[in-house]
Scaffold this motif. Structure first.
Motif, PDB file in Angstrom:
ATOM      1  N   TYR A  84      22.055   2.555   8.379  1.00 46.03           N
ATOM      2  CA  TYR A  84      23.083   2.831   9.382  1.00 46.03           C
ATOM      3  C   TYR A  84      23.045   1.706  10.420  1.00 46.03           C
ATOM      4  N   PRO A  85      24.178   1.117  10.750  1.00 46.69           N
ATOM      5  CA  PRO A  85      24.186  -0.019  11.698  1.00 46.69           C
ATOM      6  C   PRO A  85      24.009   0.433  13.151  1.00 46.69           C
ATOM      7  N   ASN A  86      22.767   0.648  13.545  1.00 45.72           N
ATOM      8  CA  ASN A  86      22.476   1.158  14.891  1.00 45.72           C
ATOM      9  C   ASN A  86      21.875   0.094  15.808  1.00 45.72           C
ATOM     10  N   TYR A  87      22.139  -1.161  15.523  1.00 43.47           N
ATOM     11  CA  TYR A  87      21.549  -2.232  16.319  1.00 43.47           C
ATOM     12  C   TYR A  87      22.315  -2.454  17.620  1.00 43.47           C
ATOM     13  N   ASP A  88      21.643  -3.091  18.563  1.00 45.18           N
ATOM     14  CA  ASP A  88      22.207  -3.433  19.870  1.00 45.18           C
ATOM     15  C   ASP A  88      22.225  -4.954  19.959  1.00 45.18           C
ATOM     16  N   VAL A  89      23.383  -5.560  19.737  1.00 41.46           N
ATOM     17  CA  VAL A  89      23.447  -7.023  19.668  1.00 41.46           C
ATOM     18  C   VAL A  89      23.211  -7.683  21.027  1.00 41.46           C
ATOM     19  N   VAL A 120      28.184 -13.059  24.344  1.00 40.81           N
ATOM     20  CA  VAL A 120      27.688 -12.521  23.083  1.00 40.81           C
ATOM     21  C   VAL A 120      28.933 -12.141  22.292  1.00 40.81           C
ATOM     22  N   ASN A 121      29.098 -12.744  21.127  1.00 40.54           N
ATOM     23  CA  ASN A 121      30.264 -12.522  20.279  1.00 40.54           C
ATOM     24  C   ASN A 121      29.814 -11.850  18.994  1.00 40.54           C
ATOM     25  N   PHE A 122      30.483 -10.763  18.634  1.00 36.31           N
ATOM     26  CA  PHE A 122      30.129  -9.989  17.445  1.00 36.31           C
ATOM     27  C   PHE A 122      31.305 -10.021  16.475  1.00 36.31           C
ATOM     28  N   TRP A 171      34.540   4.773   8.536  1.00 35.57           N
ATOM     29  CA  TRP A 171      33.971   3.503   8.975  1.00 35.57           C
ATOM     30  C   TRP A 171      34.918   2.755   9.909  1.00 35.57           C
ATOM     31  N   ARG A 172      36.212   2.912   9.725  1.00 32.19           N
ATOM     32  CA  ARG A 172      37.161   2.283  10.648  1.00 32.19           C
ATOM     33  C   ARG A 172      36.950   2.844  12.051  1.00 32.19           C
ATOM     34  N   ALA A 173      36.890   4.177  12.162  1.00 32.79           N
ATOM     35  CA  ALA A 173      36.687   4.815  13.465  1.00 32.79           C
ATOM     36  C   ALA A 173      35.314   4.459  14.039  1.00 32.79           C
ATOM     37  N   PHE A 174      34.287   4.422  13.178  1.00 36.98           N
ATOM     38  CA  PHE A 174      32.947   4.063  13.632  1.00 36.98           C
ATOM     39  C   PHE A 174      32.946   2.689  14.279  1.00 36.98           C
ATOM     40  N   TRP A 175      33.505   1.684  13.576  1.00 35.31           N
ATOM     41  CA  TRP A 175      33.466   0.320  14.091  1.00 35.31           C
ATOM     42  C   TRP A 175      34.349   0.133  15.316  1.00 35.31           C
ATOM     43  N   GLU A 176      35.452   0.839  15.385  1.00 40.76           N
ATOM     44  CA  GLU A 176      36.287   0.755  16.587  1.00 40.76           C
ATOM     45  C   GLU A 176      35.545   1.331  17.789  1.00 40.76           C
ATOM     46  N   ALA A 177      34.860   2.451  17.586  1.00 34.48           N
ATOM     47  CA  ALA A 177      34.080   3.056  18.684  1.00 34.48           C
ATOM     48  C   ALA A 177      32.895   2.170  19.064  1.00 34.48           C
ATOM     49  N   LYS A 178      32.208   1.614  18.064  1.00 33.52           N
ATOM     50  CA  LYS A 178      31.056   0.736  18.342  1.00 33.52           C
ATOM     51  C   LYS A 178      31.517  -0.527  19.074  1.00 33.52           C
ATOM     52  N   ALA A 179      32.674  -1.061  18.676  1.00 33.71           N
ATOM     53  CA  ALA A 179      33.218  -2.246  19.354  1.00 33.71           C
ATOM     54  C   ALA A 179      33.541  -1.935  20.809  1.00 33.71           C
ATOM     55  N   ALA A 195      25.767 -16.381  22.150  1.00 29.73           N
ATOM     56  CA  ALA A 195      25.292 -15.809  20.886  1.00 29.73           C
ATOM     57  C   ALA A 195      26.485 -15.444  20.013  1.00 29.73           C
ATOM     58  N   PHE A 196      26.372 -15.722  18.715  1.00 30.28           N
ATOM     59  CA  PHE A 196      27.395 -15.388  17.727  1.00 30.28           C
ATOM     60  C   PHE A 196      26.713 -14.575  16.638  1.00 30.28           C
ATOM     61  N   VAL A 197      27.130 -13.326  16.466  1.00 27.53           N
ATOM     62  CA  VAL A 197      26.459 -12.410  15.546  1.00 27.53           C
ATOM     63  C   VAL A 197      27.415 -12.019  14.424  1.00 27.53           C
ATOM     64  N   ASP A 198      26.965 -12.203  13.183  1.00 28.57           N
ATOM     65  CA  ASP A 198      27.685 -11.768  11.990  1.00 28.57           C
ATOM     66  C   ASP A 198      27.192 -10.355  11.687  1.00 28.57           C
ATOM     67  N   GLY A 199      28.001  -9.353  12.001  1.00 24.47           N
ATOM     68  CA  GLY A 199      27.578  -7.964  11.913  1.00 24.47           C
ATOM     69  C   GLY A 199      27.149  -7.502  10.535  1.00 24.47           C
ATOM     70  N   GLN A 200      27.891  -7.864   9.502  1.00 27.09           N
ATOM     71  CA  GLN A 200      27.542  -7.414   8.155  1.00 27.09           C
ATOM     72  C   GLN A 200      26.262  -8.079   7.669  1.00 27.09           C
ATOM     73  N   ASN A 201      26.090  -9.350   7.979  1.00 27.03           N
ATOM     74  CA  ASN A 201      24.875 -10.046   7.573  1.00 27.03           C
ATOM     75  C   ASN A 201      23.667  -9.454   8.301  1.00 27.03           C
ATOM     76  N   LEU A 202      23.824  -9.171   9.590  1.00 23.95           N
ATOM     77  CA  LEU A 202      22.737  -8.547  10.348  1.00 23.95           C
ATOM     78  C   LEU A 202      22.387  -7.182   9.757  1.00 23.95           C
ATOM     79  N   PHE A 203      23.407  -6.371   9.467  1.00 26.38           N
ATOM     80  CA  PHE A 203      23.158  -5.044   8.899  1.00 26.38           C
ATOM     81  C   PHE A 203      22.448  -5.141   7.552  1.00 26.38           C
ATOM     82  N   LYS A 204      22.940  -6.010   6.664  1.00 28.02           N
ATOM     83  CA  LYS A 204      22.328  -6.129   5.336  1.00 28.02           C
ATOM     84  C   LYS A 204      20.896  -6.662   5.432  1.00 28.02           C
TER      85      LYS A 204
END
Length: 124
Positions: free
Chosen positions: A30-35, A55-57, A70-78, A11-20
């Motif tokens: 809020y991007p709270n999805y589980d890819v 699964v690639n995000f 948002w930098r800290a958010f995405w680093e923690a989510k990653a 699976a290849f997921v485009d995070g911004q496209n999924l969020f939008k």
């Protein structure tokens, strides 16, 4: 050629496209999805027997100086995604100020097809 019973899924997921898409369709702000779970769900709906190989995000993130939250958010989510077997690929978004003072976002090239938030490669 016979089709294999067990499908191998990447699976290849485009995070911004999924969020939008979620924001537009469901009102999420809020991007709270589980890819990983989303990939499992789609694979289960399209294949009788499957194994998720990867699964690639992919997503663009702000620099620490531009938007530390948002930098800290995405680093923690990653990091959290990595604990669940997802391979996160974060790329810093380049911002430039235009002549009229507006900010233009130029995102680094990502290895995904624009417009497709999930793409599966099924191979024998």
């Amino acid at each position: 050629m016979l089709e294999p019973e067990m499908k191998r899924v990447a699976a290849f997921v485009d995070g911004q496209n999924l969020f939008k898409t979620c924001e537009y369709a469901f009102g999420y702000n809020y991007p709270n999805y589980d890819v990983r779970a989303l990939s499992e769900l789609i694979a289960s709906k399209t294949c009788a027997q499957y194994v998720i190989e990867s699964v690639n995000f992919y997503t663009g993130v702000h620099s620490q100086t531009h938007n530390p939250f948002w930098r800290a958010f995405w680093e923690a989510k990653a990091a959290q995604m990595g604990h669940h077997g997802v391979k996160p690929h974060l790329h810093t978004v380049r911002l430039c100020v235009l002549g009229n003072g507006a900010i233009s976002r130029e995102q680094s090239k990502l290895l995904v097809t624009p417009g497709a938030f999930i793409r599966y490669g099924i191979r024998p």
